[in-house]
Design an enzyme around this catalytic site. Structure first.
Site, PDB file in Angstrom:
ATOM      1  N   ASP A 131      77.963 113.132  61.084  1.00 46.34           N
ATOM      2  CA  ASP A 131      78.134 111.770  60.068  1.00 46.34           C
ATOM      3  C   ASP A 131      76.417 111.371  59.352  1.00 46.34           C
ATOM      4  OD1 ASP A 131      79.014 109.691  59.285  1.00 46.34           O
ATOM      5  OD2 ASP A 131      80.279 109.061  61.038  1.00 46.34           O
ATOM      6  N   GLU A 181      72.562 112.578  55.834  1.00 49.75           N
ATOM      7  CA  GLU A 181      71.923 112.275  54.438  1.00 49.75           C
ATOM      8  C   GLU A 181      70.599 112.851  54.806  1.00 49.75           C
ATOM      9  OE1 GLU A 181      74.942 110.659  53.992  1.00 49.75           O
ATOM     10  OE2 GLU A 181      73.892 110.125  55.293  1.00 49.75           O
ATOM     11  N   ASP A 233      81.900 106.215  52.679  1.00 53.67           N
ATOM     12  CA  ASP A 233      82.338 104.699  52.988  1.00 53.67           C
ATOM     13  C   ASP A 233      83.503 104.130  51.794  1.00 53.67           C
ATOM     14  OD1 ASP A 233      82.276 106.112  55.691  1.00 53.67           O
ATOM     15  OD2 ASP A 233      80.199 104.277  55.187  1.00 53.67           O
TER      16      ASP A 233
END
Length: 793
Positions: A403, A406, A471
């Site tokens: 997670d 990026e 999300d």
């Protein structure tokens, strides 16, 4: 190769030449090298290298710079192909049996062709400004453009200037210009792709100025791009994924249902949740532990990388207990190590973190606390991180959720071993997946890794990355953007793009939305409900009606596993995504080129998700390439028509292509019970389809490269209809290292309006109400079976 020097020759390509290139760039010379050619100009050198007859790479090396051969995306090695060089007075041409490059000497311009058909040309080519280095191209006036990674902009992305900087967009709905996973890749409706092979951040301008131009803008790095051509969309996708790598076979259990939320706080809660699934007889194959596995609080503990002893007193036993129940354990990890975590001092001591200009660990604040970031580009950082995965894989952890990759917060002046944050930002998630994938190849070579991440780069599929769409808001608007995102990413090589089923962001308890999202999830690559914990994502914690409808969807997902697993194999071999745009079927249909509401699931399902509340009916335009049968009622619908379909609470509109074979099993609790000893084979008879063929792929579901190792079986199905007789052939292809097992196949033929006259050599039953013929077939050895059904007049 051939080398031809001709003073005067007529060499005509079909196609139009667009605006001339940079007027200040003058041709100097053309020379042949080993496997490539060089074109020298007054401000640099073009290096042009064919990779195949459908892929060619061009690099511009400005004067004073050296060629950088290192690609983060390309895995294909150039083939030793024949190409011919034609030198004329005013132009030079490099052509293969497919793709060709024309270099016009004055005014200077480079153009690309495939089978004499014009694809694209440089306009200004390489241009350097104070802010960016740019590669500038001409576009045809009517071509539609796709690509640029995960966005919600509409299928045609022409007219947008797309930022290339992976960034989370929390709570997005119907529009998102920048998301977690960007790629410097463009597809054209003219059946070519152009991939800008460079990692640093920048922009991809898809004619935002409305002047028929395309620009790739970057802060630094390679001025290299590949032009990829194909004869069809299937061929084009295959060529691109040959260039950047095919997705390895995922473990079969990854096609099952996941139990996931943000998050499970304890060992007791984890086990009791799975027990609830078993009690309700709802299939489940895996449970994902979010960040509470390493700390009691959301903030302050990231980077601990150890089970919290109070909340998870015996993790090995928990993982073992789950495995005994047929359920895999997946752990979340993040690349951040907080200064308050248990691993901070070790991380500093072992020098595994990104640094500041003084050579010290770079620390900064973000939502979860004050942090540093693991430098995975540094050998010691990569090894340190892998050792954590290795430790818990030895506990029995079966998969990983990476997670915030990026990375979510990544200051521009942070330094990694191979460049600044902005130079490696977009390849961080890519290399993170590569780290895990290569670790498994070395340390757990008999296990297919499961790598769930939300950020990556061109070619991340080659390292087994399974992306999700971030999300998304838990609203109808959030659901509406998901088909487009999955279709676009599938075209770009990431065939497993999927969404948090039910939506993630917001405490919106809407049973209809939840039901419709899960019904769509049956026909998306990964079935993984997930949400913030204020609203339960697991069906076992929903109201009875919502739970019953969810159970029905999940059971169907498992029943379709033979079909779905064959799509996994097809993706592995050809790059074809599991979810496919309608224009893969109808490349000249203008409405199909822009369609983001309906899609193909594999080749044989046509799906129309319900993405608005309280609808009673839905208008659907059916692909003209086939007739279609309602999957739930068997009603036949003519291809090319538009129909208003009455909606049902328990399913979304789903249709099967006429002439298709659909293998299905009875529902199972989890994939440890999966086998093909007995299965149903549904054949959708359509008298307009004179011949059809399909296949069913099978292996043990866990061995890497099972097909290449000969550890597989493929069951081929063929149909032929002539003289009022249906002939079906079933033939087994057995890998050299696969043991055949007997099978009971229940052949179900749909759309038979009258009882057949006879079925030679087989018993059968005809259901007049359902218009089906059922023929039980025993297969005791891998020999061909022929079934002839003589129809009544």
């Amino acid at each position: 190769m051939n080398f031809i020097k001709i003073t005067f020759i007529l060499f005509l390509f079909v196609g139009s030449y667009l605006n001339a290139q940079n007027k200040d760039r003058l041709f100097v010379s053309f020379s042949e090298k080993e496997g490539y050619v060089e074109v020298k100009t007054t401000d640099g050198i073009y290096r042009i290298q064919p990779y195949s007859t459908k892929i060619i790479e061009t690099s511009f090396i400005p004067s004073g710079e050296l060629f950088n051969p290192n690609s983060h995306a390309v895995v294909l090695k150039p083939e030793n192909i024949k190409y011919t060089i034609v030198l004329l007075k005013d132009e030079s041409i490099v052509y293969t049996d497919g793709i060709s490059v024309k270099i016009k000497h004055s005014p200077f311009q480079i153009s690309y062709f495939y089978n004499d058909h014009f694809l694209i040309s440089e306009r200004k080519g390489y241009v350097k400004t104070e802010e960016f280095e740019t590669l500038d191209f001409n576009l045809s006036a009517n071509e539609i453009l796709y690509g640029g990674g995960a966005r919600a902009l509409g299928m045609n992305r022409r007219g947008n200037r797309l930022q290339l900087y992976n960034r989370a967009h929390y709570g997005y709905e119907t529009r998102s210009e920048l998301m977690n996973f960007t790629m410097p890749l463009v597809y054209s409706s003219n059946l070519y792709a152009i991939h800008f092979d460079n990692a640093p951040i920048g922009y991809l301008d898809l004619d935002s100025k409305k002047d028929n131009s395309l620009q790739y803008e970057t802060i630094s790095g390679r001025k290299t791009y590949q032009v990829v051509a194909g004869n069809s969309w299937k061929d084009l996708i295959n060529q691109y994924t040959t260039l950047t790598g095919k997705q390895p076979l995922i473990p079969r259990w990854a096609l099952g249902n996941f139990s996931s939320r943000f998050g499970y706080h304890s060992q007791e809660e984890t086990l009791s949740t799975i027990d609830k699934f078993i009690e309700e007889e709802i299939p489940v194959d895996a449970i994902i532990l979010d960040l509470y596995w390493f700390g009691k609080d959301i903030k302050g503990t990231m980077g601990n990388f150890e089970f919290d002893k109070d909340s998870f007193p015996d993790p090995k036993k928990m993982i073992s207990n789950l495995k005994e129940k047929g359920v895999k354990t997946i752990l979340v990890t993040e690349p951040f190590i907080l200064t308050t975590s248990n691993k901070w001092e070790e991380a500093v001591e072992k020098n595994i973190l990104g640094l500041n200009a003084k050579g010290e660990p770079y620390t900064y604040d973000f939502y979860f606390g004050n942090t540093g970031i693991i430098d995975i580009f540094k050998p010691e950082g990569k090894q340190w991180f892998w050792d954590i995965y290795k430790k818990f894989a030895n506990y029995g952890v079966a998969g990983w959720w990476g997670d915030l990759g990026e990375p979510e917060v990544h200051p521009s002046d942070l330094l990694h071993a191979n460049g600044t944050a902005d130079e490696v930002h977009n390849i961080y998630g890519h290399n993170w997946a590569k780290l895990i994938f290569e670790g498994y190849q070395k340390e757990f070579s008999n296990q297919r890794p499961f790598i769930l991440m939300r950020a990556g780069y061109s070619g991340s599929q080659h390292y087994g990355l399974i992306p999700w769409s971030g999300d998304v808001n838990r609203t109808w608007g959030g659901l509406q953007s998901q088909v487009e995102i999955a279709l676009q990413m599938g075209m770009q090589g990431l065939g497993y793009m999927h969404s948090d089923l039910g939506g993630f962001a917001g405490a919106n308890l809407d049973d209809e939305l939840y039901t419709r999202w899960l019904q769509y999830g049956v026909f998306q690559p990964i079935f993984r409900p997930h949400a913030q914990e204020e609203v339960p994502s697991e069906p076992v914690f929903r109201e009875p009606k919502a739970m019953a409808l969810a159970k029905k969807s999940i059971e169907l997902r498992y029943q379709l596993m033979p079909y779905n697993y064959t799509l996994v194999f097809e993706n592995n071999q050809t790059g074809m995504p599991l979810m496919r745009p309608l224009f893969f079927d109808e490349s000249t249909n203008t409405s199909a080129l822009n369609n983001k509401t309906t899609y193909l699931w594999g080749n044989d399902f046509f799906v129309s998700p319900v993405v608005e509340a309280s609808l009673k009916e839905q208008k659907i335009s059916f692909p003209a390439s086939s007739n279609w049968f309602d999957f739930y009622t068997d009603e036949k619908i003519e291809g090319g028509t538009t129909e208003t379909i009455e909606l049902k609470e328990e399913s979304i509109p789903t249709f099967v292509r006429g002439g298709a074979f659909i293998p299905m099993i009875k529902s199972i609790q989890n994939t440890t019970q999966y086998n093909l000893n007995s299965f149903d084979l549904h054949f959708y008879f359509d008298e307009s389809v004179k011949e059809s063929e399909d296949k069913l792929y099978n292996d043990d579901g866990e061995t890497p490269n099972a097909f290449e190792k000969g550890m597989f079986e493929i069951i081929h199905f063929e149909s032929e209809f002539k003289k009022n007789c249906i002939e079906i052939e079933i033939e087994h292809e057995i890998g050299s290292n696969y043991k055949f097992s007997s099978k009971e196949i229940n052949l179900v033929i749909h759309n038979i309006s009258k009882k057949p006259k006879k079925v030679k050599g087989f018993n059968f039953t005809w259901n007049s109400k359902n218009k089906t013929v059922v023929i039980p077939i025993s297969v005791n050895k891998p020999s061909e079976k022929k079934i002839k059904i003589k129809l009544s007049n």
